[in-house]
Design an enzyme around this catalytic site. Structure first.
Site, PDB file in Angstrom:
ATOM      1  N   HIS A  33     -17.294   4.965   9.352  1.00  0.00           N
ATOM      2  CA  HIS A  33     -17.156   3.531   9.596  1.00  0.00           C
ATOM      3  C   HIS A  33     -17.152   3.276  11.103  1.00  0.00           C
ATOM      4  O   HIS A  33     -16.094   3.336  11.734  1.00  0.00           O
ATOM      5  CB  HIS A  33     -15.866   3.003   8.971  1.00  0.00           C
ATOM      6  CG  HIS A  33     -15.789   3.187   7.493  1.00  0.00           C
ATOM      7  ND1 HIS A  33     -15.540   4.403   6.906  1.00  0.00           N
ATOM      8  CD2 HIS A  33     -15.928   2.290   6.481  1.00  0.00           C
ATOM      9  CE1 HIS A  33     -15.529   4.252   5.586  1.00  0.00           C
ATOM     10  NE2 HIS A  33     -15.761   2.991   5.309  1.00  0.00           N
ATOM     11  N   HIS A 267     -20.085  -2.065   9.115  1.00  0.00           N
ATOM     12  CA  HIS A 267     -18.743  -1.676   8.669  1.00  0.00           C
ATOM     13  C   HIS A 267     -18.666  -0.217   8.264  1.00  0.00           C
ATOM     14  O   HIS A 267     -17.795   0.517   8.733  1.00  0.00           O
ATOM     15  CB  HIS A 267     -18.309  -2.568   7.498  1.00  0.00           C
ATOM     16  CG  HIS A 267     -16.940  -2.256   6.971  1.00  0.00           C
ATOM     17  ND1 HIS A 267     -16.679  -1.196   6.128  1.00  0.00           N
ATOM     18  CD2 HIS A 267     -15.741  -2.854   7.178  1.00  0.00           C
ATOM     19  CE1 HIS A 267     -15.399  -1.168   5.830  1.00  0.00           C
ATOM     20  NE2 HIS A 267     -14.801  -2.163   6.444  1.00  0.00           N
ATOM     21  N   GLU A 419       8.640  -3.124  -5.385  1.00  0.00           N
ATOM     22  CA  GLU A 419       8.597  -1.694  -5.696  1.00  0.00           C
ATOM     23  C   GLU A 419       7.598  -0.930  -4.828  1.00  0.00           C
ATOM     24  O   GLU A 419       7.889   0.162  -4.331  1.00  0.00           O
ATOM     25  CB  GLU A 419       8.264  -1.479  -7.174  1.00  0.00           C
ATOM     26  CG  GLU A 419       9.299  -2.011  -8.141  1.00  0.00           C
ATOM     27  CD  GLU A 419       9.086  -3.466  -8.513  1.00  0.00           C
ATOM     28  OE1 GLU A 419       9.848  -3.970  -9.357  1.00  0.00           O
ATOM     29  OE2 GLU A 419       8.143  -4.093  -7.963  1.00  0.00           O
ATOM     30  N   HIS A 481       8.962  -3.341 -20.844  1.00  0.00           N
ATOM     31  CA  HIS A 481       9.878  -2.594 -20.001  1.00  0.00           C
ATOM     32  C   HIS A 481      10.113  -1.167 -20.492  1.00  0.00           C
ATOM     33  O   HIS A 481      10.794  -0.398 -19.818  1.00  0.00           O
ATOM     34  CB  HIS A 481      11.230  -3.310 -19.926  1.00  0.00           C
ATOM     35  CG  HIS A 481      11.227  -4.520 -19.045  1.00  0.00           C
ATOM     36  ND1 HIS A 481      10.297  -5.527 -19.160  1.00  0.00           N
ATOM     37  CD2 HIS A 481      12.046  -4.886 -18.016  1.00  0.00           C
ATOM     38  CE1 HIS A 481      10.540  -6.463 -18.262  1.00  0.00           C
ATOM     39  NE2 HIS A 481      11.593  -6.099 -17.552  1.00  0.00           N
TER      40      HIS A 481
END
Length: 670
Positions: A33, A267, A419, A481
């Site tokens: 890149h 890029h 999280e 859950h």
């Protein structure tokens, strides 16, 4: 190229050296890149040559500034910076960019390249790591600095692009950085308006400066990323700020390339020979590929300045050690990430193991984990715990902990419902050194954090993930859950130790081994419901540490039952029913498959004998267990999602009862 250059021209040529090394390396590799290194070269020159405090001769100098390339696809920018600054990264390695066993891999990897602080590439995680590094610096400075003795005083700088900001983890981590007022954190946003698919205006129209101001950051808007004076002023302002700083740098991706600058084509692919020739002409760069004129090498070398900065810090440390000898010894111990646990911590862990075994009580392993922390926390000043807004459920706190809230300090972190950010910030804390981080959430939500767990494994970081509510045993919360595939999913990550303890004793040993481990992450999968004591009075602490061991070995055994976690008690109950039917059954507890796999073959075959029919029991996906039971064995697992109901009803529904397991074992015997 002239060498008796005025300052501005010298700076331009120093930046162009970065551009052309990136161009040449990507071209040689036919992969990479070049666009970001070419676009951020001027920012890199401003930071690295004039402001970054580092010592190429001592990459591990504790009080160095940290630099994180969050947009890690532009790795050649970092490799060029390290090479030119004087790190042990010779030009031969730049020529071997992206080649097998080289020191210049496609994305930066900590431990592979001298001077690389963290492994980056999965976008957004680098800036989150930087937040963790800045947090560690802040906490260490508060803990150890004394009036007249400032021995922890460095900054964390990060480069990041649109991709990092599009990833949701950047919101999680940067929001916390603002709340914590991490004023030693400075991020440079490469605002070039281009990503792989083209101009980002079609899919990224956020008010990024406004977003970061809302987090509580200082934002420097509209900085020309190719104006050295503007960059110097911005860096000086950032260093004076009392909050984290985002420097919004307007840049041109691929700057210097006549036909590709400002386009998506620059890029992620090599420029090609024709465009490289045009770029050299446009930049006035006459040096051959992979050649840097000596005056520019001298201008880039950071050896003299770095050695002076390092020596000055060591003088401050010497004075500090005279004034505060105990603190100095503790700081040096904590800064050495290879240092084993102290005698006090080992004693606390030994006490936790002994008390759990002597108590012999039924207890939820999440509560047994907290019991360990009651011993471990006060004895381990480097322990930095936390939870993703589930402290009262994960039980990750301990008596006497100090909660980190707002811009204060402490040793227990309220990460909020973040999280992924929590896991990546813990990685940054571990990389920085000084603390041993752990964090908690429900096992079902490990999916949110999984890529950061993977990065911890890739970087061999000793972080601990406490995952509670580990099965359908959590009951009424239902299938959203109830983790089914999660234990197996974590076990599939190379280098992760996944502990699923059966009782309080196995939980204490799991904590002991996770804390002793210095070469990778550990996951503790803990129950919501109480689990019976599995021991029979015989010593088993060392056996538990080997990952699997025989709990019950009757005379004339005819079948072996293998189980982990809450299902060990179930296997013991099934073995009792089999005994009533005249079928002696061995019971093997398997708290950690990864540890078991690292044992010698003799132990593995002794614990799980091939001459017996084998039945594995776990309230989760069955696939990984077939390796241990063989084609003639069987697995009682859960290969579907759960239901919303009280836990006892669910275990009955899914055949996770002593009667059902005994029946499956009898079926194995024909």
């Amino acid at each position: 190229m002239k060498h008796d250059l005025p300052t501005l021209t010298l700076r331009q040529d120093c930046a162009n050296a970065l551009r052309m090394l990136a161009v040449d390396a990507v071209q040689a590799a036919h992969s990479g890149h070049p666009g970001m290194p070419m676009g951020m070269a001027d920012i890199a020159e401003a930071l690295w040559r004039h402001h970054l405090r580092h010592d190429p001769a001592d990459p591990a100098w504790p009080d160095r500034d940290r630099f994180v390339l969050s947009n890690g696809h532009g790795s050649m920018l970092l490799y060029a910076l390290l090479h030119l600054s004087g790190y042990e990264l010779p030009m031969a390695e730049l020529r071997r960019f992206r080649q097998l066993h080289g020191k210049t891999p496609g994305h930066p990897e900590v431990g592979v390249t001298p001077g690389v602080e963290t492994t980056t590439g999965p976008l957004g995680q680098g800036i989150a790591n930087a937040v963790g590094m800045a947090l560690a610096e802040k906490l260490l400075a508060d803990e150890f600095n004394r009036p007249g003795h400032t021995v922890v005083d460095h900054r964390t700088y990060a480069f990041l692009g649109d991709g990092c900001l599009m990833e949701g983890i950047s919101h999680e981590a940067c929001s916390l950085a603002g709340t914590w007022r991490l004023n030693k954190l400075v991020a440079f946003y490469d605002d070039n308006g281009i990503s792989i698919d083209g101009a980002v205006s079609g899919w990224f129209t956020d008010d990024t400066p406004g977003r970061f101001e809302a987090y509580g950051w200082t934002v420097l808007r509209g900085v020309d990323g190719h104006d050295f004076d503007a960059l110097d002023r911005a860096i000086a302002a950032a260093q004076a700020a009392d909050r984290p700083v985002l420097v919004c740098c307007r840049t041109t991706i691929g700057k210097g390339s006549p036909n590709r600058a400002g386009t998506a084509k620059v890029h992620g692919e090599a420029l090609g020979a024709e465009e490289i020739a045009l770029t050299r002409a446009a930049l006035g760069w006459t040096a051959a590929p992979f050649e840097v004129p000596e005056p520019l090498r001298q201008a880039w070398s950071a050896h003299e300045r770095g050695a002076a900065l390092n020596a000055a810090w060591r003088q401050r440390m010497a004075a500090y050690a005279l004034a505060y000898p105990d603190l100095a010894r503790e700081l040096l111990r904590r800064q050495d990430r290879s240092t084993p646990l102290t005698a006090e911590t080992e004693e606390a862990l030994a006490q936790a193991c002994a008390r759990a075994e002597a108590r012999a009580a039924a207890v939820a392993t999440r509560k047994a984990s907290q019991d360990v922390l009651q011993e471990l926390g006060p004895a381990t000043p480097e322990l930095l715990g936390g939870s993703a807004d589930l402290t009262g459920s994960n039980l990750t706190d301990w008596t006497g902990h100090r909660a980190l809230k707002g811009s204060g300090t402490g040793n227990h972190v309220h990460y909020g419902v973040r999280e992924f950010g929590m896991a990546a910030i813990m990685n940054g804390v571990a990389l920085h050194g000084g603390y041993r981080p752990f964090g908690g959430t429900f096992l079902a939500f490990s999916d949110y954090a999984r890529n950061a767990v993977r990065m911890a494994a890739l970087m061999r970081l000793p972080v601990v993930h406490v995952y509670t509510h580990d099965s359908i045993g959590l009951g009424e919360d239902g299938p959203t859950h109830q983790p089914v595939e999660h234990a197996s999913s974590l076990r599939l990550i190379p280098g992760v130790d996944v502990w699923r303890p059966a009782d309080a004793t196995e939980t204490a040993v799991a904590w002991r081994e996770a804390m002793r481990r210095l070469d990778g992450p550990s996951c503790l999968l803990l129950s919501r419901q109480a689990l019976p004591h599995a021991g029979d009075g015989r010593p088993r602490l060392d056996a538990i540490a080997r990952g699997a061991y025989v709990l019950r070995r009757p005379e004339g055994e005819r079948v072996a039952l293998l189980a982990s976690g809450s299902e060990v008690g179930l296997a013991l109950a099934a073995a009792a029913k089999l005994a009533e039917a005249g079928v002696p059954a061995r019971v093997v507890s398997v708290p950690c498959l990864e540890r078991f796999e690292r044992q010698d073959a003799a132990w593995r075959h002794e614990v799980i004998p091939r001459h017996l029919p084998r039945l594995a029991v776990e309230a989760g996906r069955s696939g990984l267990w077939w390796k241990y039971v063989g084609e003639d064995g069987d697995v009682v697992g859960l290969d579907r999602f759960g239901e919303s109901a009280p836990a006892p009803e669910l275990f009955q529904l899914f055949g996770l009862t002593a009667e059902a397991v005994a029946a499956r074992a009898l079926a194995l015997l024909g």
